[in-house]
Design an enzyme around this catalytic site. Structure first.
Site, PDB file in Angstrom:
ATOM      1  N   TYR A  80       0.834  -1.206   0.000  1.00 46.05           N
ATOM      2  CA  TYR A  80       0.000   0.000   0.000  1.00 46.05           C
ATOM      3  C   TYR A  80       0.867   1.253   0.000  1.00 46.05           C
ATOM      4  O   TYR A  80       0.589   2.219  -0.722  1.00 46.05           O
ATOM      5  CB  TYR A  80      -0.936  -0.001   1.207  1.00 46.05           C
ATOM      6  CG  TYR A  80      -1.674   1.308   1.382  1.00 46.05           C
ATOM      7  CD1 TYR A  80      -2.684   1.674   0.500  1.00 46.05           C
ATOM      8  CD2 TYR A  80      -1.338   2.188   2.406  1.00 46.05           C
ATOM      9  CE1 TYR A  80      -3.348   2.879   0.634  1.00 46.05           C
ATOM     10  CE2 TYR A  80      -2.001   3.390   2.558  1.00 46.05           C
ATOM     11  CZ  TYR A  80      -3.011   3.732   1.673  1.00 46.05           C
ATOM     12  OH  TYR A  80      -3.656   4.929   1.811  1.00 46.05           O
ATOM     13  N   GLU A  90       1.170   6.587  -6.853  1.00 46.02           N
ATOM     14  CA  GLU A  90       0.125   7.584  -7.098  1.00 46.02           C
ATOM     15  C   GLU A  90       0.722   8.982  -7.166  1.00 46.02           C
ATOM     16  O   GLU A  90       0.326   9.810  -7.999  1.00 46.02           O
ATOM     17  CB  GLU A  90      -0.931   7.504  -5.993  1.00 46.02           C
ATOM     18  CG  GLU A  90      -1.782   6.253  -6.042  1.00 46.02           C
ATOM     19  CD  GLU A  90      -2.744   6.168  -4.870  1.00 46.02           C
ATOM     20  OE1 GLU A  90      -3.003   7.207  -4.244  1.00 46.02           O
ATOM     21  OE2 GLU A  90      -3.245   5.069  -4.591  1.00 46.02           O
TER      22      GLU A  90
END
Length: 214
Positions: free
Chosen positions: A144, A151
């Protein structure tokens, strides 16, 4: 056992599992067949299914709020929001859809979800696995963090395109957007990891207590 809630949540998790399995399999198969040329075509080959799965993931917020799924609302809200906002950005900008970072982002998202949905299916059926639970949270948290970093890279590459596409009356200044969004992204990731660690400990304690009672 076969109540409407059971059928619904089982069907939802099964659909998400099958959808993400298809995306990951399709991406890997295309890479093995076409090599690096397949990376630029990742969004066009799996973008629709990815968009559908991520759009449906909004339902998970209602699952948690309604008590159908036992999880923390805040980290799930952050995860769902991050993914959908970035996906909307990628859909808007055709120029970035062929960038390698989009392929990496999709791979990370799919691996993360394939660590979660099989566990959810077993949990819904009443047969949770301690090994799968440990594997999910042990691998999920570092993946994550890597996904959040990707991102940020995706946004950084998209900002010049946003600036060029923005209307002249409302100028978009990439440095200011980046300076605003990146701290929010880091803060959200920190809160999410902290909440997930607490959730991991809670689930492990619960399963260990069940095993001891047996």
């Amino acid at each position: 056992m076969f109540s409407f809630r059971f059928v619904y949540i089982f069907s939802y998790n099964l659909f998400q599992f099958c959808g993400h399995t298809w995306i990951l399999s399709n991406t890997i198969a295309r890479f093995l067949t076409f090599g690096k040329d397949a990376i630029a075509d990742t969004f066009h080959s799996v973008g629709f299914v990815m968009s559908l799965c991520q759009l449906l993931s909004i339902l998970e917020l209602f699952h948690i709020a309604d008590g159908i799924e036992k999880a923390r609302l805040l980290p799930r809200f952050i995860q769902v929001t991050e993914k959908n906002l970035l996906l909307i950005l990628v859909i808007m900008l055709e120029e970035i859809q062929s960038e390698p970072v989009v392929c990496v982002q999709f791979l990370l998202w799919n691996i993360l979800d394939l660590l979660r949905y099989p566990h959810e299916l077993l949990r819904v059926m009443g047969t949770p696995s301690v090994t799968m639970l440990r594997t999910r949270y042990t691998l999920w948290i570092p993946l994550y963090v890597l996904s959040v970093a990707t991102e940020g890279v995706t946004l950084y590459q998209a900002l010049p395109l946003l600036e060029a596409a923005g209307p002249n009356s409302i100028p978009i200044h990439p440095p200011f957007i980046l300076l605003f969004y990146l701290p929010v992204l880091v803060l959200g990731a920190t809160v999410t990891v902290w909440q997930l660690l607490k959730e991991r400990q809670r689930h492990l304690d619960k399963l260990n207590n069940k095993i001891k009672r047996r």
